[in-house]
Motif scaffolding. Structure first.
Motif, PDB file in Angstrom:
ATOM      1  N   PHE A 203      -4.463   1.520  14.723  1.00  0.00           N
ATOM      2  CA  PHE A 203      -5.517   1.862  13.841  1.00  0.00           C
ATOM      3  C   PHE A 203      -5.538   3.303  13.991  1.00  0.00           C
ATOM      4  N   ASP A 204      -6.395   3.616  15.067  1.00  0.00           N
ATOM      5  CA  ASP A 204      -6.977   5.006  15.480  1.00  0.00           C
ATOM      6  C   ASP A 204      -5.878   6.034  15.627  1.00  0.00           C
ATOM      7  N   ALA A 205      -4.758   5.786  16.008  1.00  0.00           N
ATOM      8  CA  ALA A 205      -3.809   6.954  15.924  1.00  0.00           C
ATOM      9  C   ALA A 205      -3.026   6.963  14.566  1.00  0.00           C
ATOM     10  N   SER A 206      -3.035   6.174  13.759  1.00  0.00           N
ATOM     11  CA  SER A 206      -2.450   6.165  12.361  1.00  0.00           C
ATOM     12  C   SER A 206      -3.516   6.933  11.383  1.00  0.00           C
ATOM     13  N   THR A 207      -4.762   6.674  11.433  1.00  0.00           N
ATOM     14  CA  THR A 207      -5.714   7.007  10.895  1.00  0.00           C
ATOM     15  C   THR A 207      -5.779   8.582  11.080  1.00  0.00           C
ATOM     16  N   ALA A 208      -5.850   8.927  12.000  1.00  0.00           N
ATOM     17  CA  ALA A 208      -5.749  10.289  12.779  1.00  0.00           C
ATOM     18  C   ALA A 208      -4.645  11.076  12.239  1.00  0.00           C
TER      19      ALA A 208
ATOM     20  N   ARG B 193       2.173   1.778   9.004  1.00  0.00           N
ATOM     21  CA  ARG B 193       1.405   1.744  10.303  1.00  0.00           C
ATOM     22  C   ARG B 193       0.086   0.821  10.048  1.00  0.00           C
ATOM     23  N   LEU B 194      -0.651   1.378   9.005  1.00  0.00           N
ATOM     24  CA  LEU B 194      -1.736   0.543   8.834  1.00  0.00           C
ATOM     25  C   LEU B 194      -1.677  -0.580   8.288  1.00  0.00           C
ATOM     26  N   TRP B 195      -0.670  -0.889   7.504  1.00  0.00           N
ATOM     27  CA  TRP B 195      -0.200  -2.171   7.392  1.00  0.00           C
ATOM     28  C   TRP B 195       0.066  -3.233   8.251  1.00  0.00           C
ATOM     29  N   GLU B 196       0.656  -2.751   9.342  1.00  0.00           N
ATOM     30  CA  GLU B 196       1.067  -3.271  10.603  1.00  0.00           C
ATOM     31  C   GLU B 196      -0.151  -3.590  11.284  1.00  0.00           C
TER      32      GLU B 196
ATOM     33  N   ASN C  34       0.718  -1.132   0.018  1.00  0.00           N
ATOM     34  CA  ASN C  34       0.056  -0.003  -0.143  1.00  0.00           C
ATOM     35  C   ASN C  34       0.910   1.332  -0.067  1.00  0.00           C
ATOM     36  N   VAL C  35       2.058   1.189  -0.462  1.00  0.00           N
ATOM     37  CA  VAL C  35       2.858   2.489  -0.492  1.00  0.00           C
ATOM     38  C   VAL C  35       3.166   2.806  -1.833  1.00  0.00           C
ATOM     39  N   LYS C  36       3.607   4.077  -2.136  1.00  0.00           N
ATOM     40  CA  LYS C  36       3.675   4.566  -3.249  1.00  0.00           C
ATOM     41  C   LYS C  36       5.125   4.641  -3.739  1.00  0.00           C
TER      42      LYS C  36
END
Length: 452
Positions: free
Chosen positions: A401-406, A429-432, A65-67
């Motif tokens: 998840f919440d921390a990374s989304t924020a 982090r979302l991958w993790e 999921n990385v560019k």
């Protein structure tokens, strides 16, 4: 050392091989041993390194999921550059010369995913604002009478700690393991990571070390090197060291607190100290602290980068859960220490020992500078007493998840570090989180296997 001094050292000591490394997005050192010719040829031009090192996780599984890199780009080489000023020798490896590297070119261009390059940009901003930043990171970690092979054979269960029981600040326990204990202190100092203090913490086989403070980039370099150095020195003694934030639910977690202060460039004055102000905190100190409080929820994954980080950030576990500050208060997220003019500083207590020091320190410094630039007022009162109970200003996110989304959606994070870094880092982090979400834990097996 500068280039001339390095070349002279290599010649005078008949050096045929050298070692260099850089930190990936998780703070894991990646590097290689190179020949003398390779070093000399690349001092200016750089060294090609496959950019998969920023395209895979800590277990070498490629991100989807990385560019920045991936199958779509063919995983090309990117140029990394050795920082000759980081020269040191490795005393437990026959004093082989060693350098740190990053992905910042001579023209100042850099790879958005490179943690050291990110911190260098923040440091440059700090210097342009007229400040010298002094930092230090301290670490707690657990030691086990294990090897990589025995851990695999045991399935990471029933591990034998270096010493039994809860025995913080123990003179006895360190004497019982004095060969390892003093080897740590002496070898780290010889490796240019001077230790201010080393002792046991409360828990079986757990140590804590405070690294001597230094200019911020050098302090981050030492913190990154410290973790790998401890693991290598421990291995010599048949010991396995872990820097997990929380390896056992029933034991305290492992911190990676960050101590920091801003000084005049000639180091003649600690700009955080003002004897005439309340709590001896200068206006600059208050602005810096206000910036950290404000940015904290926007940057939390830089302080808590793993799934495991949030197992430590729970009430009553000597780690903060609320957006708070206090004077010499170990239950708050930020702790002001104001004993003397020279030692007045701010301690950021959110990071665990699993942090990437470059990223955690960059987050602390950038958010503090944000407060100064915006002349933020410290309108949050100091917490007196239990910081866990003070939810006036909100609580920290409780999972990655919440921390990374924020952070991914944060205009503040993008202003501080740029879209490229924020996009890449939060996607990793979302991958993790996704890897964790699809795993089956021992807890699930024990709870559901037979009875459901």
């Amino acid at each position: 050392m500068n280039q001339e001094q390095v070349i002279a050292y290599i010649k005078d000591n008949n050096i045929q091989k050298l070692k260099f490394a850089f930190a990936d997005i998780d703070g894991v050192l990646r590097g290689k041993v190179i020949s003398k010719k390779k070093l000399l040829d690349g001092m200016q031009a750089g060294y090609g390194f496959c950019d998969v090192v920023f395209g895979w996780d800590s277990n070498d599984a490629t991100y989807d999921n990385v560019k920045l890199t991936g199958w779509h780009s063919g995983y090309p080489d990117k140029l990394c550059f050795i920082d000759l000023s980081t020269f040191r020798t490795v005393p437990w490896q026959d004093n082989i010369p060693f350098f740190l590297a990053d992905f910042t070119g001579p023209d100042g261009s850099s790879l958005p995913a490179c943690p050291r390059s990110l911190l260098r940009r923040v440091v440059r901003q700090c210097e342009e604002m007229g400040y010298h930043a002094e930092f230090a990171q301290e670490f707690e970690w657990f030691n086990f009478k294990e090897t990589p092979e025995s851990l695999q054979q045991k399935g990471f269960a029933n591990m034998e700690p270096l010493s039994p029981g809860m025995f913080g600040y123990s003179v006895l326990r360190t004497s019982q393991n004095s060969v390892f204990y003093y080897d740590l202190f002496n070898s780290l100092t010889q490796f240019d990571i001077p230790i201010e203090g080393l002792h046991t913490e409360t828990g079986p086989g757990v140590y804590e070390a405070a690294i001597m403070h230094d200019e911020v980039l050098k302090a981050a370099d030492k913190a990154v090197l410290f973790k790998t150095a401890v693991k290598e020195i421990a291995s010599k003694h048949g010991i396995c060291a872990t820097f997990m934030a929380k390896w056992n639910a029933d034991l305290p977690g492992c911190s990676g607190h960050i101590h920091q202060s801003l000084w005049k460039k000639d180091l003649s004055q600690n700009l955080f100290y003002d004897a005439t102000e309340v709590n001896k905190m200068s206006e600059l100190h208050k602005q810096y602290l206000a910036g950290q409080l404000y940015c904290m929820p926007h940057l939390l994954p830089m302080y808590g980068p793993t799934i495991n980080s949030y197992k430590r950030l729970v009430e009553g576990a000597w780690a903060p859960t609320t957006i708070t500050w206090g004077v010499d208060n170990r239950t708050t997220a930020l702790r002001v220490i104001n004993t003397t003019a020279d030692y007045t500083r701010l301690e950021t207590r959110i990071p665990g020992s699993d942090t990437n020091p470059y990223l955690a320190i960059a987050a602390a410094l950038a958010s503090g500078l944000y407060g100064i630039k915006n002349k933020m007022t410290l309108d949050i009162a100091a917490t007196v007493g239990n910081g866990y109970a003070d939810k006036t200003n909100g609580s920290l996110h409780t999972n990655l998840f919440d921390a990374s989304t924020a952070m991914q959606n944060s205009a503040v994070a993008k202003e501080l570090f740029g879209d490229g870094f924020v996009e890449h880092f939060t996607q990793t982090r979302l991958w993790e989180h996704r890897q964790y979400a699809k795993s089956v834990s021992d807890w699930e097996l024990k709870r559901y296997f037979e009875i459901i």
